[in-house]
Motif scaffolding. Structure first.
Motif, mmCIF file in Angstrom:
data_model
loop_
_atom_site.group_PDB
_atom_site.id
_atom_site.type_symbol
_atom_site.label_atom_id
_atom_site.label_comp_id
_atom_site.label_asym_id
_atom_site.label_seq_id
_atom_site.Cartn_x
_atom_site.Cartn_y
_atom_site.Cartn_z
ATOM 1 N N ILE A 290 52.928 28.965 10.733
ATOM 2 C CA ILE A 290 52.206 28.130 11.702
ATOM 3 C C ILE A 290 50.763 28.594 11.827
ATOM 4 C CG2 ILE A 290 52.084 27.440 14.132
ATOM 5 C CD1 ILE A 290 55.151 27.683 14.213
ATOM 6 N N LEU A 291 50.565 29.913 11.849
ATOM 7 C CA LEU A 291 49.204 30.466 11.935
ATOM 8 C C LEU A 291 48.392 30.107 10.695
ATOM 9 C CD1 LEU A 291 49.992 34.026 13.356
ATOM 10 C CD2 LEU A 291 48.875 32.141 14.575
ATOM 11 N N ILE A 292 49.033 30.129 9.523
ATOM 12 C CA ILE A 292 48.337 29.778 8.278
ATOM 13 C C ILE A 292 47.930 28.308 8.293
ATOM 14 C CG2 ILE A 292 48.679 29.429 5.800
ATOM 15 C CD1 ILE A 292 50.304 32.017 5.781
ATOM 16 N N ILE A 293 48.813 27.437 8.780
ATOM 17 C CA ILE A 293 48.493 26.005 8.872
ATOM 18 C C ILE A 293 47.279 25.787 9.766
ATOM 19 C CG2 ILE A 293 49.304 23.806 9.829
ATOM 20 C CD1 ILE A 293 52.105 24.546 8.877
ATOM 21 N N GLN A 294 47.278 26.425 10.927
ATOM 22 C CA GLN A 294 46.161 26.270 11.856
ATOM 23 C C GLN A 294 44.881 26.907 11.306
ATOM 24 O OE1 GLN A 294 46.029 24.417 14.532
ATOM 25 N NE2 GLN A 294 48.180 23.838 14.395
ATOM 26 N N SER A 295 45.011 28.034 10.623
ATOM 27 C CA SER A 295 43.849 28.686 10.025
ATOM 28 C C SER A 295 43.242 27.809 8.938
ATOM 29 C CB SER A 295 44.247 30.054 9.447
ATOM 30 O OG SER A 295 44.689 30.931 10.457
ATOM 31 N N ALA A 296 44.100 27.174 8.131
ATOM 32 C CA ALA A 296 43.613 26.257 7.095
ATOM 33 C C ALA A 296 42.883 25.075 7.732
ATOM 34 C CB ALA A 296 44.789 25.763 6.240
ATOM 35 N N ASN A 297 43.387 24.636 8.886
ATOM 36 C CA ASN A 297 42.760 23.539 9.617
ATOM 37 C C ASN A 297 41.320 23.886 10.001
ATOM 38 O OD1 ASN A 297 42.825 21.043 11.374
ATOM 39 N ND2 ASN A 297 42.604 22.578 12.971
ATOM 40 N N PHE A 298 41.107 25.063 10.585
ATOM 41 C CA PHE A 298 39.769 25.449 11.037
ATOM 42 C C PHE A 298 38.874 25.908 9.883
ATOM 43 C CE2 PHE A 298 42.267 26.136 15.031
ATOM 44 C CZ PHE A 298 41.659 25.118 15.750
ATOM 45 N N LEU A 299 39.474 26.498 8.846
ATOM 46 C CA LEU A 299 38.683 26.868 7.674
ATOM 47 C C LEU A 299 38.129 25.630 6.990
ATOM 48 C CD1 LEU A 299 37.646 28.968 5.664
ATOM 49 C CD2 LEU A 299 39.858 28.814 4.483
ATOM 50 N N GLY B 178 40.829 21.708 20.013
ATOM 51 C CA GLY B 178 42.245 21.675 20.362
ATOM 52 C C GLY B 178 42.924 20.423 19.841
ATOM 53 N N LYS B 179 42.210 19.318 19.899
ATOM 54 C CA LYS B 179 42.745 18.047 19.411
ATOM 55 C C LYS B 179 43.041 18.121 17.906
ATOM 56 C CE LYS B 179 41.121 13.338 18.578
ATOM 57 N NZ LYS B 179 39.946 12.453 18.701
ATOM 58 N N SER B 180 42.190 18.840 17.174
ATOM 59 C CA SER B 180 42.374 18.939 15.719
ATOM 60 C C SER B 180 43.661 19.681 15.358
ATOM 61 C CB SER B 180 41.177 19.650 15.086
ATOM 62 O OG SER B 180 41.201 21.036 15.372
ATOM 63 N N SER B 181 44.141 20.530 16.254
ATOM 64 C CA SER B 181 45.357 21.300 15.972
ATOM 65 C C SER B 181 46.592 20.409 15.872
ATOM 66 C CB SER B 181 45.588 22.346 17.070
ATOM 67 O OG SER B 181 44.542 23.303 17.084
#
Length: 488
Positions: A149-158, A109-112
């Motif tokens: 926003i979903l793409i940004i977060q998805s790139a974060n976890f990918l 969650g912190k990484s988001s």
């Protein structure tokens, strides 16, 4: 529980030995962050009107959508090289009655809320607001924004899944370059097909739910990966890795400096931060595309010289400014060995010059923009090889900051001091100023001649300069040993 974790991290931050050091650097990094935020905000607010003015026959939203695929792939590459993995000192907590799932969820969650995820919002949100005010369908725009926003977060976890996999970086970079090539040579209209995907999301916001599924899957994969590592025996177990040695015998022809160059090459490839510097230097090859494709900069030749220096000097500038801090962990041991300090310094010089030469050869495609552009890149390479390489070695004698090579990523200021910012003046502004003065008052070609001459003269006096630099390092030898012994 989350508030408790945040309090613990805050205490760890303010009580650490590093807190209070290099306050000026932290403030400067804050200004850089503020600069990027304001830049993205300005583009987000004014982007619609700029596109409308420059391309009156096109829809600004469709134009943005057409290039989003390239932006997403570029963002993944940048994240791979610069973004830190989400970390928390959880080892002391493993013996406490805290659910391991809470620890993992907190870290993820912190990484988001990392700077990389927040920065993009300063473009997308203002741009979406402008679209709504200009009469675009509100539901469609909100669906489009939600997808971004979903793409940004998805790139974060990918990024966290592929971060330690060099093959993944090569694959993503190859895909991006292939798509650019297909578009550039009119083999496939990538811009059109990519734009249709995001246009469809605007037309049918329900498609944004696909992004929710992707994000949930990536989050679960990260959760399972981290959850399997949150065990006390995993945290305290000594990690044994098989050492892999590459064949570096080709460096033997370089003579006495070969052993030092071999060590530098191993150091660069085996450590996060140096590997990032090495890989980033190839990305600087594309820096000129920003300037040489923009008619605005054609009227500012000094800025083109700035770009030319970066194209071939990406490695020298980023690696050279931290010499000899890269070796700070074993500097004391090095200084106890029986070798001439000159050989140690010359190995660094050879490494910077070799990489500058390689980058220059790779810059040959810039001939597409004309002989004048490539001539400017050639002049920049000569200046980097002759003047900048020697100046960086000399500036390194003032480095007093230890570097932990295992740490890397955006925001890592270890080893950074006022020195790194001061040396930018002669390295970049000096040749730009020379070129501007001679171009304005003597002639365009004279600007090339004077900058190249400074590089060639520096190269001719290399032995004298190296002797001067060697004496400076020897004079400061024990001061540097003492400084590097301290914790960063």
């Amino acid at each position: 529980m989350i508030s408790h974790f945040l309090k613990l991290e805050w205490k760890q931050f303010v009580r650490s030995a590093a807190f209070g050091k290099s306050i000026a650097v932290k403030i400067l990094m804050g200004f850089f962050a503020l600069y990027f935020i304001l830049t993205f905000l300005a583009i987000g607010v004014g982007g619609y009107f700029i596109l409308k003015k420059e391309f009156p026959d096109s829809d600004p939203l469709e134009l943005v959508n057409s290039y989003l695929l390239f932006a997403i792939l570029g963002d993944l590459i940048f994240r791979y090289l610069m973004q830190k993995l989400p970390i928390m000192n959880i080892k002391p907590m493993l013996i406490l009655p805290i659910k391991k799932s809470n620890l993992v969820h907190y870290v993820l969650g912190k990484s988001s809320f990392s700077f990389f995820n927040i920065l993009g919002l300063f473009f997308y949100i203002p741009f979406a607001i402008v679209l709504i005010k200009e009469g675009y369908n509100t539901t469609g725009v909100l669906g489009w924004l939600f997808t971004m926003i979903l793409i940004i977060q998805s790139a974060n976890f990918l990024n966290f899944l592929i971060n330690k996999n060099n093959i993944a970086l090569v694959v993503i970079a190859a895909i991006l370059l292939s798509l650019i090539g297909l578009q550039k040579f009119n083999i496939l209209d990538v811009v059109s097909y990519g734009g249709q995907v995001f246009n469809a999301i605007y037309a049918n916001p329900i498609f944004s739910l696909i992004g929710v599924v992707v994000l949930v899957v990536l989050y679960q994969l990260n959760y399972k990966q981290l959850r399997n590592q949150v065990y006390l025996d995993e945290a305290v177990a000594a990690k044994v890795e098989e050492a892999k040695s590459a064949d570096l015998s080709f460096t033997d022809r370089l003579g006495d400096v070969a052993p030092f160059i071999k060590n530098d090459m191993r150091l660069i490839w085996r450590n996060k931060r140096t590997k990032t510097v090495f890989l980033m230097s190839f990305l600087f090859l594309f820096y000129g595309l920003i300037f040489f494709t923009n008619e605005m900069y054609a009227k500012m030749p000094a800025m083109l010289m700035f770009a030319s220096l970066f194209i071939t000097g990406g490695f020298a500038l980023n690696y050279g400014q931290f010499i000899p801090a890269w070796d700070s962990a074993h500097y004391k041991m090095l200084m106890s060995q029986s070798f001439r300090y000159r050989k140690f310094l010359e190995s660094k010089w050879v490494l910077m010059v070799s990489m500058t030469t390689i980058l220059y050869v790779l810059s040959f495609p810039y001939l597409y923009f004309g002989i004048d552009v490539f001539l400017m890149i050639t002049v920049g390479a000569i200046f980097n090889i002759g003047f900048n390489s020697l100046f960086l070695l000399y500036a390194g004698s003032f480095n007093r900051k230890r570097i932990d090579l295992t740490k890397g990523g955006f925001g890592n200021t270890q080893g950074t001091s006022a020195t790194q910012f001061l040396i930018i003046i002669p390295l970049m502004l000096f040749p730009m100023l020379l070129f501007w003065v001679f171009n304005k008052f003597v002639g365009y070609n004279s600007g090339f001649i004077i900058v190249a001459s400074i590089g060639l003269i520096s190269l001719l006096f290399k032995n004298y300069a190296m002797s001067f630099i060697e004496n400076k390092y020897i004079k400061d030898k024990y001061v540097m040993i003492n400084a590097f012994e301290k914790e960063a």
